[in-house]
Design an enzyme around this catalytic site. Sequence first.
Site, PDB file in Angstrom:
ATOM      1  CG  ASP A  13      -2.015   0.765   0.912  1.00 28.10           C
ATOM      2  OD1 ASP A  13      -2.319   1.405  -0.056  1.00 28.10           O
ATOM      3  OD2 ASP A  13      -3.089   0.906   2.110  1.00 28.10           O
ATOM      4  CG  HIS A 203      -4.758   5.189   3.772  1.00 25.83           C
ATOM      5  ND1 HIS A 203      -3.883   5.222   3.115  1.00 25.83           N
ATOM      6  CD2 HIS A 203      -5.510   3.994   3.590  1.00 25.83           C
ATOM      7  CE1 HIS A 203      -3.754   4.181   2.311  1.00 25.83           C
ATOM      8  NE2 HIS A 203      -4.795   3.362   2.790  1.00 25.83           N
ATOM      9  CB  CYS A 234      -5.560   3.928  -2.960  1.00 23.59           C
ATOM     10  SG  CYS A 234      -6.549   2.891  -4.558  1.00 23.59           S
ATOM     11  CG  ASN A 243      -1.285   2.718   4.432  1.00 23.29           C
ATOM     12  OD1 ASN A 243      -0.692   2.723   3.235  1.00 23.29           O
ATOM     13  ND2 ASN A 243      -1.989   1.898   4.660  1.00 23.29           N
TER      14      ASN A 243
HETATM   15  P1  HMG Z   1     -10.668  -4.850 -16.149  1.00 23.11           P
HETATM   16  O1  HMG Z   1      -9.906  -3.822 -17.228  1.00 23.11           O
HETATM   17  O2  HMG Z   1     -11.973  -4.488 -15.899  1.00 23.11           O
HETATM   18  O3  HMG Z   1     -10.308  -6.322 -16.581  1.00 23.11           O
HETATM   19  O4  HMG Z   1      -9.572  -4.616 -14.810  1.00 23.11           O
HETATM   20  P2  HMG Z   1      -9.871  -7.104 -17.812  1.00 23.11           P
HETATM   21  O5  HMG Z   1     -10.214  -8.503 -17.333  1.00 23.11           O
HETATM   22  O6  HMG Z   1     -10.485  -6.742 -18.890  1.00 23.11           O
HETATM   23  O7  HMG Z   1      -8.169  -6.728 -17.712  1.00 23.11           O
HETATM   24  C1  HMG Z   1      -7.584  -5.651 -18.164  1.00 23.11           C
HETATM   25  C2  HMG Z   1      -6.367  -6.157 -18.624  1.00 23.11           C
HETATM   26  O8  HMG Z   1      -5.577  -6.465 -17.313  1.00 23.11           O
HETATM   27  C3  HMG Z   1      -6.262  -7.347 -19.294  1.00 23.11           C
HETATM   28  O9  HMG Z   1      -4.925  -7.163 -20.212  1.00 23.11           O
HETATM   29  C4  HMG Z   1      -6.057  -8.574 -18.364  1.00 23.11           C
HETATM   30  O10 HMG Z   1      -5.606  -9.525 -19.088  1.00 23.11           O
HETATM   31  C5  HMG Z   1      -5.049  -7.829 -17.551  1.00 23.11           C
HETATM   32  P3  HMG Z   1      -4.942  -6.592 -21.812  1.00 23.11           P
HETATM   33  O11 HMG Z   1      -5.764  -7.938 -22.367  1.00 23.11           O
HETATM   34  O12 HMG Z   1      -5.816  -5.428 -21.845  1.00 23.11           O
HETATM   35  O13 HMG Z   1      -3.606  -6.754 -22.144  1.00 23.11           O
HETATM   36  N1  HMG Z   1      -5.297  -8.468 -16.102  1.00 23.11           N
HETATM   37  C6  HMG Z   1      -4.407  -8.713 -15.302  1.00 23.11           C
HETATM   38  N2  HMG Z   1      -3.144  -8.601 -15.447  1.00 23.11           N
HETATM   39  C7  HMG Z   1      -2.452  -9.263 -14.298  1.00 23.11           C
HETATM   40  N3  HMG Z   1      -2.896  -9.724 -13.462  1.00 23.11           N
HETATM   41  C8  HMG Z   1      -4.205  -9.734 -13.011  1.00 23.11           C
HETATM   42  C9  HMG Z   1      -4.950  -9.253 -14.192  1.00 23.11           C
HETATM   43  N4  HMG Z   1      -6.590  -9.128 -14.061  1.00 23.11           N
HETATM   44  C10 HMG Z   1      -6.430  -8.757 -15.299  1.00 23.11           C
HETATM   45  N5  HMG Z   1      -4.643 -10.458 -11.696  1.00 23.11           N
HETATM   46  C11 HMG Z   1      -9.089  -5.376 -12.550  1.00 23.11           C
HETATM   47  C12 HMG Z   1     -10.139  -5.398 -13.673  1.00 23.11           C
HETATM   48  C13 HMG Z   1      -9.414  -5.858 -11.415  1.00 23.11           C
HETATM   49  C14 HMG Z   1      -7.993  -6.507 -13.194  1.00 23.11           C
HETATM   50  C15 HMG Z   1      -8.261  -4.102 -12.588  1.00 23.11           C
HETATM   51  O14 HMG Z   1      -9.294  -3.074 -12.108  1.00 23.11           O
HETATM   52  C16 HMG Z   1      -7.394  -3.943 -11.549  1.00 23.11           C
HETATM   53  O15 HMG Z   1      -6.297  -4.638 -11.536  1.00 23.11           O
HETATM   54  N6  HMG Z   1      -7.493  -3.220 -10.343  1.00 23.11           N
HETATM   55  C17 HMG Z   1      -6.600  -2.982  -9.339  1.00 23.11           C
HETATM   56  C18 HMG Z   1      -6.714  -1.767  -8.611  1.00 23.11           C
HETATM   57  C19 HMG Z   1      -5.554  -1.776  -7.414  1.00 23.11           C
HETATM   58  O16 HMG Z   1      -4.804  -2.559  -7.285  1.00 23.11           O
HETATM   59  N7  HMG Z   1      -5.936  -0.883  -6.513  1.00 23.11           N
HETATM   60  C20 HMG Z   1      -5.209  -0.532  -5.311  1.00 23.11           C
HETATM   61  C21 HMG Z   1      -5.176  -1.718  -4.182  1.00 23.11           C
HETATM   62  S1  HMG Z   1      -6.650  -1.697  -3.518  1.00 23.11           S
HETATM   63  C22 HMG Z   1      -6.236  -0.608  -2.256  1.00 23.11           C
HETATM   64  O17 HMG Z   1      -5.150   0.163  -2.179  1.00 23.11           O
HETATM   65  C23 HMG Z   1      -7.182  -0.361  -0.992  1.00 23.11           C
HETATM   66  C24 HMG Z   1      -6.607  -1.022   0.398  1.00 23.11           C
HETATM   67  O18 HMG Z   1      -5.368  -0.534   0.819  1.00 23.11           O
HETATM   68  C25 HMG Z   1      -7.659  -0.813   1.704  1.00 23.11           C
HETATM   69  C26 HMG Z   1      -7.979   0.636   1.786  1.00 23.11           C
HETATM   70  O19 HMG Z   1      -7.010   1.238   1.875  1.00 23.11           O
HETATM   71  O20 HMG Z   1      -9.189   0.706   1.790  1.00 23.11           O
HETATM   72  C27 HMG Z   1      -6.544  -2.720   0.091  1.00 23.11           C
HETATM   73 MG    MG Z   2      -4.923   1.354   1.858  1.00 23.68          MG
END
Ligand code: HMG
Ligand code: MG
Length: 284
Positions: A13, A203, A234, A243
Amino acid sequence: MSRVELFEVGPRDGLQNEVRLIPTSEKIALIDLLSQAGFRRIEVASFVSPKWVPQMADGADVLAGITRAPGVSYAALTPNIRGFEAAKAARVDEIAVFASASEGFSRANVNASIEDSLARFVPIMEAAEMPVRGYVSCVVECPYDGPTPPAKVADVASKLFEMGCYEVSLGDTVGRATPEGTEAMLKAVTRACDPSKLAGHFHDTSGRALANIDVALDHGLRVFDTAVGGLGGCPYAPGAAGNVATERVMDHMKNKGLETGLDAGIIAEAATMARAMRKESDDV
Ligand code: HMG
Ligand code: MG
Protein backbone atom coordinates in the site's frame (compact mmCIF):
# COMPACT_ATOMS: atom_id res chain seq x y z
CA MET A 1 1.44 -6.37 28.91
CA SER A 2 -1.46 -6.67 26.45
CA ARG A 3 -0.47 -7.22 22.84
CA VAL A 4 -1.54 -5.64 19.58
CA GLU A 5 -0.30 -6.62 16.14
CA LEU A 6 0.84 -4.19 13.47
CA PHE A 7 0.51 -5.65 9.97
CA GLU A 8 3.12 -3.94 7.81
CA VAL A 9 1.61 -2.96 4.46
CA GLY A 10 4.25 -0.42 3.36
CA PRO A 11 5.83 -2.45 0.55
CA ARG A 12 2.37 -2.80 -1.07
CA ASP A 13 0.00 0.00 0.00
CA GLY A 14 2.90 2.31 0.74
CA LEU A 15 4.67 1.95 -2.57
CA GLN A 16 1.78 1.36 -4.99
CA ASN A 17 1.08 5.08 -5.32
CA GLU A 18 4.64 6.30 -5.83
CA VAL A 19 5.21 8.08 -9.13
CA ARG A 20 8.74 6.84 -9.74
CA LEU A 21 8.90 3.16 -10.76
CA ILE A 22 10.86 1.89 -7.80
CA PRO A 23 13.50 -0.70 -8.76
CA THR A 24 12.71 -4.24 -7.57
CA SER A 25 16.02 -4.33 -5.67
CA GLU A 26 14.93 -1.35 -3.51
CA LYS A 27 11.65 -3.06 -2.66
CA ILE A 28 13.51 -6.25 -1.75
CA ALA A 29 15.94 -4.33 0.48
CA LEU A 30 13.04 -2.70 2.35
CA ILE A 31 11.18 -6.01 2.81
CA ASP A 32 14.36 -7.80 3.95
CA LEU A 33 14.89 -5.12 6.60
CA LEU A 34 11.23 -5.26 7.69
CA SER A 35 11.55 -9.05 7.97
CA GLN A 36 13.96 -8.54 10.87
CA ALA A 37 11.67 -6.13 12.77
CA GLY A 38 9.35 -8.61 14.50
CA PHE A 39 6.29 -8.49 12.19
CA ARG A 40 4.24 -11.65 11.82
CA ARG A 41 2.76 -10.50 8.53
CA ILE A 42 4.05 -8.22 5.77
CA GLU A 43 2.10 -7.31 2.62
CA VAL A 44 4.69 -7.24 -0.13
CA ALA A 45 2.93 -7.19 -3.52
CA SER A 46 -0.25 -7.01 -5.60
CA PHE A 47 -1.07 -9.30 -8.50
CA VAL A 48 -3.32 -6.79 -10.25
CA SER A 49 -3.39 -5.51 -13.81
CA PRO A 50 -0.05 -3.75 -14.54
CA LYS A 51 -2.04 -1.27 -16.64
CA TRP A 52 -3.98 -0.27 -13.52
CA VAL A 53 -1.08 -0.21 -11.05
CA PRO A 54 2.28 -0.25 -12.90
CA GLN A 55 4.23 0.06 -9.63
CA MET A 56 3.16 -3.46 -8.58
CA ALA A 57 4.02 -5.18 -11.90
CA ASP A 58 7.16 -6.81 -10.46
CA GLY A 59 5.40 -8.75 -7.66
CA ALA A 60 6.75 -12.14 -8.77
CA ASP A 61 10.32 -10.83 -8.88
CA VAL A 62 9.93 -9.22 -5.46
CA LEU A 63 8.74 -12.50 -3.94
CA ALA A 64 11.51 -14.44 -5.68
CA GLY A 65 14.17 -12.00 -4.46
CA ILE A 66 13.36 -11.58 -0.78
CA THR A 67 14.99 -13.57 1.99
CA ARG A 68 12.06 -15.11 3.82
CA ALA A 69 12.36 -14.95 7.58
CA PRO A 70 10.98 -17.89 9.55
CA GLY A 71 7.62 -17.11 11.16
CA VAL A 72 6.79 -14.23 8.81
CA SER A 73 3.81 -14.55 6.48
CA TYR A 74 4.33 -12.74 3.15
CA ALA A 75 1.03 -11.51 1.71
CA ALA A 76 -0.21 -10.18 -1.63
CA LEU A 77 -3.42 -8.70 -3.02
CA THR A 78 -5.36 -10.64 -5.66
CA PRO A 79 -8.41 -9.09 -7.39
CA ASN A 80 -9.36 -12.11 -9.51
CA ILE A 81 -8.44 -15.73 -10.25
CA ARG A 82 -5.67 -14.66 -12.61
CA GLY A 83 -4.02 -12.70 -9.82
CA PHE A 84 -4.51 -15.62 -7.47
CA GLU A 85 -2.73 -18.04 -9.84
CA ALA A 86 0.19 -15.62 -10.17
CA ALA A 87 0.39 -15.13 -6.38
CA LYS A 88 0.34 -18.89 -5.82
CA ALA A 89 3.11 -19.40 -8.38
CA ALA A 90 5.14 -16.75 -6.53
CA ARG A 91 4.69 -18.83 -3.32
CA VAL A 92 2.95 -16.19 -1.21
CA ASP A 93 2.00 -17.39 2.28
CA GLU A 94 -1.38 -15.67 2.23
CA ILE A 95 -3.48 -13.59 -0.10
CA ALA A 96 -5.94 -10.75 0.32
CA VAL A 97 -9.11 -10.12 -1.66
CA PHE A 98 -10.36 -6.55 -1.65
CA ALA A 99 -13.87 -5.17 -1.90
CA SER A 100 -15.44 -1.79 -1.25
CA ALA A 101 -18.40 -0.68 0.86
CA SER A 102 -19.20 2.01 -1.73
CA GLU A 103 -20.19 1.46 -5.36
CA GLY A 104 -18.30 4.49 -6.66
CA PHE A 105 -14.94 3.34 -5.35
CA SER A 106 -15.60 -0.26 -6.38
CA ARG A 107 -16.08 0.81 -9.99
CA ALA A 108 -13.07 3.14 -9.93
CA ASN A 109 -10.75 0.62 -8.29
CA VAL A 110 -11.70 -2.73 -9.85
CA ASN A 111 -14.09 -1.73 -12.66
CA ALA A 112 -16.95 -3.73 -11.14
CA SER A 113 -19.92 -3.34 -8.83
CA ILE A 114 -19.51 -4.55 -5.24
CA GLU A 115 -21.56 -7.64 -6.04
CA ASP A 116 -19.55 -8.50 -9.15
CA SER A 117 -16.25 -7.97 -7.31
CA LEU A 118 -17.39 -10.39 -4.56
CA ALA A 119 -18.40 -12.91 -7.24
CA ARG A 120 -14.81 -12.82 -8.57
CA PHE A 121 -13.61 -14.00 -5.15
CA VAL A 122 -15.67 -17.22 -5.17
CA PRO A 123 -13.27 -19.21 -7.41
CA ILE A 124 -10.32 -17.77 -5.45
CA MET A 125 -11.80 -18.99 -2.16
CA GLU A 126 -12.41 -22.41 -3.70
CA ALA A 127 -8.86 -22.72 -5.03
CA ALA A 128 -6.95 -21.13 -2.13
CA GLU A 129 -5.07 -23.49 0.14
CA MET A 130 -3.45 -20.59 1.98
CA PRO A 131 -5.19 -18.17 4.39
CA VAL A 132 -7.24 -15.45 2.70
CA ARG A 133 -7.66 -12.02 4.25
CA GLY A 134 -10.42 -9.64 3.16
CA TYR A 135 -10.41 -5.86 2.83
CA VAL A 136 -13.37 -3.51 2.85
CA SER A 137 -12.52 -0.05 1.49
CA CYS A 138 -14.21 3.31 2.08
CA VAL A 139 -15.66 2.19 5.40
CA VAL A 140 -16.52 5.73 6.50
CA GLU A 141 -16.07 8.00 3.47
CA CYS A 142 -15.90 7.46 -0.27
CA PRO A 143 -14.26 10.00 -2.59
CA TYR A 144 -17.05 9.39 -5.13
CA ASP A 145 -20.18 8.62 -3.08
CA GLY A 146 -19.63 10.61 0.15
CA PRO A 147 -20.39 9.09 3.57
CA THR A 148 -20.73 5.29 3.64
CA PRO A 149 -23.69 3.81 5.55
CA PRO A 150 -22.31 1.70 8.46
CA ALA A 151 -24.80 -1.09 7.65
CA LYS A 152 -23.22 -1.46 4.20
CA VAL A 153 -19.77 -2.00 5.75
CA ALA A 154 -21.22 -4.63 8.10
CA ASP A 155 -22.86 -6.33 5.12
CA VAL A 156 -19.72 -6.51 2.97
CA ALA A 157 -17.52 -7.58 5.92
CA SER A 158 -20.02 -10.33 6.81
CA LYS A 159 -20.01 -11.56 3.21
CA LEU A 160 -16.20 -11.76 3.22
CA PHE A 161 -16.28 -13.83 6.43
CA GLU A 162 -19.02 -16.08 5.00
CA MET A 163 -16.80 -16.69 1.97
CA GLY A 164 -14.02 -17.88 4.27
CA CYS A 165 -11.76 -14.90 4.99
CA TYR A 166 -9.93 -15.45 8.28
CA GLU A 167 -9.74 -11.71 9.01
CA VAL A 168 -11.30 -8.60 7.51
CA SER A 169 -9.45 -5.30 7.44
CA LEU A 170 -11.60 -2.17 7.50
CA GLY A 171 -10.09 0.55 5.30
CA ASP A 172 -10.45 4.28 5.73
CA THR A 173 -9.11 4.53 2.20
CA VAL A 174 -9.05 8.31 1.90
CA GLY A 175 -8.10 8.97 5.53
CA ARG A 176 -10.95 11.38 6.15
CA ALA A 177 -12.81 9.41 8.82
CA THR A 178 -13.61 11.19 12.07
CA PRO A 179 -13.61 9.33 15.40
CA GLU A 180 -17.42 9.77 15.43
CA GLY A 181 -17.73 8.21 11.97
CA THR A 182 -15.40 5.40 12.95
CA GLU A 183 -17.43 4.80 16.11
CA ALA A 184 -20.73 4.55 14.19
CA MET A 185 -19.16 2.22 11.61
CA LEU A 186 -17.57 -0.06 14.23
CA LYS A 187 -20.78 -0.24 16.26
CA ALA A 188 -22.53 -1.68 13.21
CA VAL A 189 -19.70 -3.97 12.13
CA THR A 190 -18.98 -5.44 15.58
CA ARG A 191 -22.69 -6.26 15.97
CA ALA A 192 -22.34 -8.49 12.91
CA CYS A 193 -18.69 -9.66 13.14
CA ASP A 194 -16.28 -10.84 15.84
CA PRO A 195 -13.98 -7.86 16.67
CA SER A 196 -11.04 -10.20 17.31
CA LYS A 197 -11.16 -11.04 13.57
CA LEU A 198 -11.26 -7.42 12.41
CA ALA A 199 -8.31 -5.17 11.59
CA GLY A 200 -8.17 -1.38 11.29
CA HIS A 201 -6.58 0.12 8.15
CA PHE A 202 -6.36 3.87 8.54
CA HIS A 203 -4.84 6.32 6.12
CA ASP A 204 -3.76 9.55 7.77
CA THR A 205 -4.80 12.28 5.35
CA SER A 206 -6.54 14.33 8.03
CA GLY A 207 -4.19 13.47 10.90
CA ARG A 208 -6.93 11.55 12.72
CA ALA A 209 -5.63 8.00 12.24
CA LEU A 210 -4.39 7.62 15.83
CA ALA A 211 -7.70 8.92 17.21
CA ASN A 212 -9.54 6.43 14.99
CA ILE A 213 -7.24 3.63 16.15
CA ASP A 214 -8.15 4.49 19.74
CA VAL A 215 -11.84 4.13 18.87
CA ALA A 216 -11.07 0.77 17.26
CA LEU A 217 -9.16 -0.38 20.36
CA ASP A 218 -12.24 0.49 22.44
CA HIS A 219 -14.27 -1.77 20.15
CA GLY A 220 -11.90 -4.71 20.70
CA LEU A 221 -9.77 -4.54 17.54
CA ARG A 222 -6.17 -5.62 18.11
CA VAL A 223 -4.69 -5.67 14.58
CA PHE A 224 -3.76 -2.49 12.68
CA ASP A 225 -2.33 -2.07 9.19
CA THR A 226 0.52 0.43 9.07
CA ALA A 227 3.30 1.49 6.70
CA VAL A 228 6.83 2.48 7.70
CA GLY A 229 7.56 6.11 6.96
CA GLY A 230 3.83 6.78 6.47
CA LEU A 231 4.07 5.96 2.77
CA GLY A 232 1.04 5.28 0.73
CA GLY A 233 -2.22 6.09 -0.93
CA CYS A 234 -4.42 4.50 -3.53
CA PRO A 235 -4.18 5.63 -7.17
CA TYR A 236 -7.99 5.26 -7.49
CA ALA A 237 -8.81 7.24 -4.33
CA PRO A 238 -8.14 10.91 -5.19
CA GLY A 239 -6.73 12.80 -2.23
CA ALA A 240 -5.76 9.69 -0.27
CA ALA A 241 -2.51 10.18 1.61
CA GLY A 242 -0.25 7.70 3.30
CA ASN A 243 -1.09 4.86 5.62
CA VAL A 244 -0.62 5.73 9.25
CA ALA A 245 3.11 5.35 9.97
CA THR A 246 4.23 2.15 11.69
CA GLU A 247 6.66 4.06 13.91
CA ARG A 248 3.92 6.42 15.14
CA VAL A 249 1.49 3.61 15.92
CA MET A 250 4.27 1.63 17.63
CA ASP A 251 5.05 4.61 19.91
CA HIS A 252 1.36 5.29 20.48
CA MET A 253 0.76 1.69 21.58
CA LYS A 254 3.79 1.79 23.86
CA ASN A 255 2.45 4.96 25.53
CA LYS A 256 -0.83 3.15 26.10
CA GLY A 257 0.99 0.19 27.67
CA LEU A 258 0.36 -2.09 24.70
CA GLU A 259 3.11 -4.35 23.34
CA THR A 260 3.76 -4.62 19.57
CA GLY A 261 6.85 -6.84 19.76
CA LEU A 262 8.62 -4.64 17.21
CA ASP A 263 12.28 -3.64 17.27
CA ALA A 264 12.26 0.18 17.44
CA GLY A 265 15.79 0.49 15.97
CA ILE A 266 14.96 -1.56 12.87
CA ILE A 267 11.64 0.24 12.42
CA ALA A 268 13.44 3.60 12.53
CA GLU A 269 15.96 2.38 9.94
CA ALA A 270 13.17 1.05 7.69
CA ALA A 271 11.21 4.31 8.03
CA THR A 272 14.29 6.26 6.91
CA MET A 273 14.74 3.91 3.96
CA ALA A 274 11.05 4.19 3.00
CA ARG A 275 11.06 7.99 3.23
CA ALA A 276 14.16 8.15 1.04
CA MET A 277 12.31 6.03 -1.56
CA ARG A 278 9.47 8.57 -1.51
CA LYS A 279 11.82 11.53 -1.62
CA GLU A 280 13.42 10.23 -4.77
CA SER A 281 9.87 9.91 -6.17
CA ASP A 282 9.16 13.53 -5.26
CA ASP A 283 12.30 14.52 -7.18
CA VAL A 284 10.96 12.91 -10.41
P1 HMG B 1 -10.52 -4.63 -16.13
O1 HMG B 1 -9.85 -3.70 -17.10
O2 HMG B 1 -11.96 -4.46 -15.88
O3 HMG B 1 -10.35 -6.16 -16.45
O4 HMG B 1 -9.70 -4.57 -14.77
P2 HMG B 1 -9.90 -7.01 -17.65
O5 HMG B 1 -10.19 -8.43 -17.24
O6 HMG B 1 -10.52 -6.48 -18.92
O7 HMG B 1 -8.32 -6.84 -17.71
C1 HMG B 1 -7.65 -5.70 -18.19
C2 HMG B 1 -6.23 -6.06 -18.54
O8 HMG B 1 -5.54 -6.46 -17.34
C3 HMG B 1 -6.15 -7.26 -19.47
O9 HMG B 1 -4.93 -7.12 -20.20
C4 HMG B 1 -6.00 -8.42 -18.52
O10 HMG B 1 -5.36 -9.51 -19.10
C5 HMG B 1 -5.14 -7.83 -17.42
P3 HMG B 1 -4.95 -6.73 -21.74
O11 HMG B 1 -5.74 -7.81 -22.42
O12 HMG B 1 -5.65 -5.38 -21.82
O13 HMG B 1 -3.50 -6.68 -22.11
N1 HMG B 1 -5.37 -8.45 -16.10
C6 HMG B 1 -4.36 -8.79 -15.27
N2 HMG B 1 -3.03 -8.71 -15.39
C7 HMG B 1 -2.29 -9.14 -14.35
N3 HMG B 1 -2.84 -9.62 -13.19
C8 HMG B 1 -4.16 -9.71 -13.05
C9 HMG B 1 -4.99 -9.28 -14.12
N4 HMG B 1 -6.32 -9.24 -14.29
C10 HMG B 1 -6.53 -8.72 -15.51
N5 HMG B 1 -4.68 -10.18 -11.91
C11 HMG B 1 -8.96 -5.41 -12.64
C12 HMG B 1 -10.12 -5.29 -13.62
C13 HMG B 1 -9.51 -5.91 -11.33
C14 HMG B 1 -7.94 -6.38 -13.21
C15 HMG B 1 -8.31 -3.99 -12.50
O14 HMG B 1 -9.32 -3.09 -12.18
C16 HMG B 1 -7.25 -3.95 -11.44
O15 HMG B 1 -6.21 -4.57 -11.57
N6 HMG B 1 -7.50 -3.19 -10.32
C17 HMG B 1 -6.59 -3.15 -9.21
C18 HMG B 1 -6.58 -1.79 -8.61
C19 HMG B 1 -5.66 -1.77 -7.42
O16 HMG B 1 -4.75 -2.58 -7.30
N7 HMG B 1 -5.89 -0.81 -6.50
C20 HMG B 1 -5.09 -0.66 -5.33
C21 HMG B 1 -5.27 -1.75 -4.33
S1 HMG B 1 -6.75 -1.59 -3.33
C22 HMG B 1 -6.29 -0.47 -2.09
O17 HMG B 1 -5.24 0.10 -2.14
C23 HMG B 1 -7.20 -0.34 -0.89
C24 HMG B 1 -6.65 -1.06 0.35
O18 HMG B 1 -5.37 -0.56 0.72
C25 HMG B 1 -7.60 -0.87 1.54
C26 HMG B 1 -7.98 0.60 1.77
O19 HMG B 1 -7.10 1.44 1.93
O20 HMG B 1 -9.19 0.81 1.76
C27 HMG B 1 -6.52 -2.56 0.10
MG1 MG C 1 -5.03 1.27 1.84
